[in-house]
Design a protein around this motif. Structure first.
Motif, PDB file in Angstrom:
ATOM      1  N   ARG A 142       0.938  -1.199   0.184  1.00  0.00           N
ATOM      2  CA  ARG A 142      -0.085   0.192  -0.034  1.00  0.00           C
ATOM      3  C   ARG A 142       0.866   1.318   0.007  1.00  0.00           C
ATOM      4  NH1 ARG A 142      -3.614   1.640   5.130  1.00  0.00           N
ATOM      5  NH2 ARG A 142      -1.401   2.619   5.622  1.00  0.00           N
ATOM      6  N   LYS A 204       4.221  -0.301  14.526  1.00  0.00           N
ATOM      7  CA  LYS A 204       3.255   1.107  14.935  1.00  0.00           C
ATOM      8  C   LYS A 204       3.559   2.357  14.136  1.00  0.00           C
ATOM      9  CE  LYS A 204       0.187  -0.490  17.943  1.00  0.00           C
ATOM     10  NZ  LYS A 204      -1.455  -0.494  17.811  1.00  0.00           N
ATOM     11  N   GLY A 237       6.315   8.119  12.835  1.00  0.00           N
ATOM     12  CA  GLY A 237       5.071   9.094  13.204  1.00  0.00           C
ATOM     13  C   GLY A 237       5.341   9.798  14.520  1.00  0.00           C
ATOM     14  N   ALA A 239       6.228  10.425  18.421  1.00  0.00           N
ATOM     15  CA  ALA A 239       6.037   9.869  19.602  1.00  0.00           C
ATOM     16  C   ALA A 239       4.869   8.763  19.773  1.00  0.00           C
ATOM     17  CB  ALA A 239       5.974  10.810  20.639  1.00  0.00           C
TER      18      ALA A 239
HETATM   19  N1  COA Z   1       0.878   7.186  18.577  1.00  0.00           N
HETATM   20  C1  COA Z   1       0.492   5.748  18.755  1.00  0.00           C
HETATM   21  N2  COA Z   1      -0.108   4.978  17.746  1.00  0.00           N
HETATM   22  C2  COA Z   1       0.481   5.597  16.485  1.00  0.00           C
HETATM   23  C3  COA Z   1       0.689   6.887  16.186  1.00  0.00           C
HETATM   24  C4  COA Z   1       1.180   7.524  17.480  1.00  0.00           C
HETATM   25  N3  COA Z   1       1.773   8.721  17.175  1.00  0.00           N
HETATM   26  N4  COA Z   1       0.779   7.008  14.762  1.00  0.00           N
HETATM   27  C5  COA Z   1       0.294   5.705  14.240  1.00  0.00           C
HETATM   28  N5  COA Z   1       0.150   4.870  15.331  1.00  0.00           N
HETATM   29  C6  COA Z   1      -0.691   3.723  14.989  1.00  0.00           C
HETATM   30  C7  COA Z   1      -1.645   3.498  14.360  1.00  0.00           C
HETATM   31  O1  COA Z   1      -2.747   3.520  15.183  1.00  0.00           O
HETATM   32  C8  COA Z   1      -1.880   2.347  13.758  1.00  0.00           C
HETATM   33  O2  COA Z   1      -2.033   1.022  14.878  1.00  0.00           O
HETATM   34  P1  COA Z   1      -2.687  -0.254  14.577  1.00  0.00           P
HETATM   35  O3  COA Z   1      -1.751  -1.162  13.461  1.00  0.00           O
HETATM   36  O4  COA Z   1      -2.614  -1.045  15.608  1.00  0.00           O
HETATM   37  O5  COA Z   1      -4.000   0.050  13.772  1.00  0.00           O
HETATM   38  C9  COA Z   1      -0.308   1.969  13.325  1.00  0.00           C
HETATM   39  O6  COA Z   1       0.330   3.078  14.348  1.00  0.00           O
HETATM   40  C10 COA Z   1       0.020   2.217  11.923  1.00  0.00           C
HETATM   41  O7  COA Z   1      -0.838   3.374  11.713  1.00  0.00           O
HETATM   42  P2  COA Z   1      -1.032   3.659  10.333  1.00  0.00           P
HETATM   43  O8  COA Z   1      -1.861   4.979  10.100  1.00  0.00           O
HETATM   44  O9  COA Z   1      -2.460   2.607   9.970  1.00  0.00           O
HETATM   45  O10 COA Z   1      -0.087   3.355   9.111  1.00  0.00           O
HETATM   46  P3  COA Z   1       0.282   4.309   8.135  1.00  0.00           P
HETATM   47  O11 COA Z   1       1.624   3.646   7.734  1.00  0.00           O
HETATM   48  O12 COA Z   1      -0.783   4.698   6.900  1.00  0.00           O
HETATM   49  O13 COA Z   1       0.661   5.524   8.664  1.00  0.00           O
HETATM   50  C11 COA Z   1       1.716   7.437  10.171  1.00  0.00           C
HETATM   51  C12 COA Z   1       1.497   5.893   9.512  1.00  0.00           C
HETATM   52  C13 COA Z   1       2.524   7.624  11.204  1.00  0.00           C
HETATM   53  C14 COA Z   1       2.190   8.307   8.865  1.00  0.00           C
HETATM   54  C15 COA Z   1       0.245   7.627  10.509  1.00  0.00           C
HETATM   55  O14 COA Z   1      -0.318   6.806  11.338  1.00  0.00           O
HETATM   56  C16 COA Z   1       0.368   9.145  11.428  1.00  0.00           C
HETATM   57  O15 COA Z   1       0.169  10.308  10.870  1.00  0.00           O
HETATM   58  N6  COA Z   1       0.165   9.037  12.630  1.00  0.00           N
HETATM   59  C17 COA Z   1       0.081  10.123  13.524  1.00  0.00           C
HETATM   60  C18 COA Z   1       1.341  10.717  13.688  1.00  0.00           C
HETATM   61  C19 COA Z   1       1.389  11.942  14.935  1.00  0.00           C
HETATM   62  O16 COA Z   1       0.282  12.871  14.438  1.00  0.00           O
HETATM   63  N7  COA Z   1       2.304  12.040  15.814  1.00  0.00           N
HETATM   64  C20 COA Z   1       2.266  13.017  16.436  1.00  0.00           C
HETATM   65  C21 COA Z   1       3.319  12.437  17.724  1.00  0.00           C
HETATM   66  S1  COA Z   1       3.670  14.007  18.748  1.00  0.00           S
END
Ligand code: COA
Length: 622
Positions: A142, A204, A237, A239
């Motif tokens: 993906r 994650k 992603g 923290a």
């Molecule tokens: N904290 C905890 N869990 C997180 C996370 C975070 N900051 N970011 C992602 N995850 C988890 C998701 O819930 C998911 O968990 P699951 O597999 O149990 O469903 C897993 O990580 C993968 O995330 P997903 O979004 O499905 O994968 P992706 O590859 O499409 O995208 C990211 C990855 C990191 C780009 C996206 O998840 C994202 O933008 N996360 C938010 C990041 C954020 O706002 N961080 C701020 C930190 S201060």
């Protein structure tokens, strides 16, 4: 054993496993085979050949050993006409024969080694799959990204690399975090040893757990201590939010990674980053603090808050690409210095950047050296199951040092500590090895020897197998002996702490209580610290616990409480528990120890070839 090795997937052959260190290509199977057969032999208990009744002369033994080593080791390790410039051929040869009276202990150790090596292989297999098959599919199909181990293949020279702490993050109170969510290690790029830190987004989303912060900080510490340039592959992603309080505010929490980047740059340790995925919040600072950064089109994005947050705050939808994609950061913001249209191009670009650093690679001279006279596979029977199964440590040294040669220092004094000089793949080293309880005399001798090494600028290898002690002395004379020993140990501790030479510690058995500090445990900052899988790490040995310590005068003798405490101690003292928490740089198999040590000595040497002009400020990006 063949079965056990077959459990190790191909991907892990670039781990700190036997195969990675020897860097075996499919063509090297014939070289590997004799070693495997021997190992198989050892595990099956068919060890008659190497138990000795000690009647053979050392010379015969040496000749036999040499023949045997030559037939077993890959040929490049065995010298036919050695140049003994520094490798003194005249050091006495250690007698490494295992006496028949040790047979039952050897076999008991072997059985234990079989069990722990099996567990080690299973855990390595688990972590090699990152966040699991579904997460890998999501990541590669993906999100169209390469799996982190594939990335390393493109980045590093086609040589073996040293992966650090692959088992970190397993079985944590907050669950399993395979490889702590990021791979770290040391490998060569364009011939120069570099520390790499690579997020694994299949765990994650590459978010940073507390153990991931610890792992990244340790990689930076290694880079600083050994002056190694660093490469960050950032796909994170930020923290892991549910654990933010354990990640954010404290000195050794997430922010320290960015602080270190500035300090390292001021120390003239170059750092290069690749934005090879989403770099959100904390993940965004790593590339922006690096000296040079590469971003990959359609894969790399960099922002403090992603599109969902923008939508929540402003009601506006913006695509990740428009908010912080490769084109934006290369053309508009200037956060990135190089635009790559594919992952392959990005790693090629990093290799080019590294070749512009004006960093001298190690000279290619290989010091010819002899292999040990005894098979390293037999180390599995010498790795103590517990302290009672400890055999004389010189048996171990004879399987690690070049030509099994050892110039012993104070051979007849303080014999529970063995000290002396030898070579590992041509590198001169001082050896400090436990051979029983660290007595007053042994500690004084250790202190003297460590200072010699420091004065002569010789790296020190500590082989740690400390004796667990009963908690309290039972007589006045014993108490007196304890306090004398304490004073001598304090002197050795000071010598070890202040020795201004590289130190490498291998825990080959027990790592108990204060003696572990004297033997350069983690808190004494050795350049590298590895464990054998049989190692036990704890303040006290559970078998020595006769009561549950309580406040006040009386200790509790409640049986079930005591049993529970012992069980917990037992569990918490395993090598796997230690390595999961990053109290070390990884578990290594006994038969790989020589290779790992040699690799570390080579890595440490790199700083000799650097010119370090004074520089007090980091490179500040625009
Ligand atoms: N904290 C905890 N869990 C997180 C996370 C975070 N900051 N970011 C992602 N995850 C988890 C998701 O819930 C998911 O968990 P699951 O597999 O149990 O469903 C897993 O990580 C993968 O995330 P997903 O979004 O499905 O994968 P992706 O590859 O499409 O995208 C990211 C990855 C990191 C780009 C996206 O998840 C994202 O933008 N996360 C938010 C990041 C954020 O706002 N961080 C701020 C930190 S201060």
């Amino acid at each position: 054993m063949l079965f056990l090795l077959s459990l190790i997937p191909r991907a892990m052959w670039n781990n700190i496993t036997f195969c990675s260190i020897c860097k075996l290509s499919p063509n090297s199977a014939p070289l590997l085979l004799p070693r495997l057969l021997t190992l198989n032999h050892v595990f099956k208990g068919k060890c008659k050949g190497f138990f000795s009744n000690s009647k053979q002369s050392t010379q015969t033994l040496q000749n036999e050993g040499q023949k045997r080593t030559c037939s077993m080791l890959p040929s490049r390790l065995v010298s036919s006409k050695a140049k003994y410039r520094r490798c003194a051929k005249t050091y006495p040869v250690l007698d490494g024969r295992v006496l028949s009276l040790y047979r039952h202990v050897f076999e008991e150790n072997l059985r234990n080694s079989e069990a722990v090596v099996k567990r080690y292989s299973e855990l390595l297999e688990l972590v090699s799959k990152g966040g699991g098959e579904n997460a890998i599919l999501r990541h590669t199909q993906r999100n169209k990204k390469l799996f982190v181990r594939e990335r390393l293949k493109l980045l590093l020279d086609d040589e073996s690399f040293l992966e650090l702490s692959p088992l970190a993050g397993l079985n944590m109170p907050y669950g399993d975090v395979p490889a702590a969510g990021c791979l770290t290690g040391i490998g060569k790029i364009c011939g120069v040893w570099c520390v790499f830190t690579a997020n694994d987004a299949t765990v994650k989303g590459g978010t940073i757990y507390p153990i991931g912060v610890k792992k990244q900080l340790r990689a930076q510490e290694i880079a600083m201590q050994n002056r190694l340039l660093s490469v960050y592959l950032v796909d994170s992603g930020g923290a892991f939010l549910p654990l933010q309080s354990e990640l954010f505010p404290d000195r050794s929490h997430g922010g320290r990674v960015f602080y270190n980047e500035a300090i390292m740059s001021a120390m003239k340790i170059p750092q290069v980053a690749v934005v090879c995925g989403s770099c959100v919040a904390g993940g965004a600072y790593v590339p922006t603090m690096a000296e040079e950064a590469v971003i990959i089109d359609k894969i790399g994005t960099l922002f403090l808050a992603g599109p969902p947050l923008v939508k929540a705050a402003t009601g506006e939808y913006v695509s990740p690409e428009d908010l912080g994609g490769a084109k934006l950061h290369s053309k508009v913001s200037g956060c990135s210095d190089h635009f790559a249209s594919s992952e392959k191009e990005a790693y090629e670009c990093v290799r080019n950047v590294i070749s512009t650093l004006n960093y001298e690679p190690l000279p290619d001279e290989v010091t010819e050296h002899d292999g040990p006279l005894y098979s390293s596979d037999e180390l599995l029977g010498l790795a103590p199951r517990d302290y009672r199964c400890t055999l004389p440590v010189k048996l171990i040294l004879s399987r690690l040092l070049d030509g099994s040669r050892f110039q012993e220092f104070k051979a007849d004094y303080g014999t529970t500590l063995v000290t002396g000089f030898g070579h590992v793949e041509g590198h001169l080293v001082g050896v400090v090895a436990n051979n029983g309880e660290l007595t007053h005399d042994a500690s004084l001798k250790g202190s003297h020897f460590v200072q010699l090494c420091s004065h002569r600028s010789i790296p020190i290898l500590f082989f740690q197998n400390t004796a667990p002690h009963a908690a309290e002395p039972t007589s006045i004379s014993q108490a007196e002996a304890h306090s004398n020993r304490l004073k001598a140990q304090a002197s050795m501790m000071a010598a070890v702490a202040c020795a201004a030479v590289p130190k490498i510690t291998v825990v080959i058995g027990g790592c108990y209580g204060s003696e572990s500090y004297v033997m350069c445990g983690r808190s004494f900052s050795p350049n590298f610290l590895f464990l054998w899988p049989n190692a036990r790490v704890a303040l006290v040995d559970s078998r020595h616990l006769t009561a549950v310590p309580q406040a006040g005068d009386s200790d509790s003798t409640d049986e079930s409480e005591l049993k529970h405490l012992k069980q917990r101690l037992e569990e918490e003292s395993s090598a796997f528990y230690s390595s999961a928490r990053l109290w070390d740089d990884g578990i290594i198999l006994p038969q790989n120890t020589r290779k790992v040590i040699a690799q570390c000595l080579q890595i440490i040497q790199q700083q000799k070839y650097q010119v370090i002009p004074p520089c007090q400020h980091p490179v500040i990006r625009m």
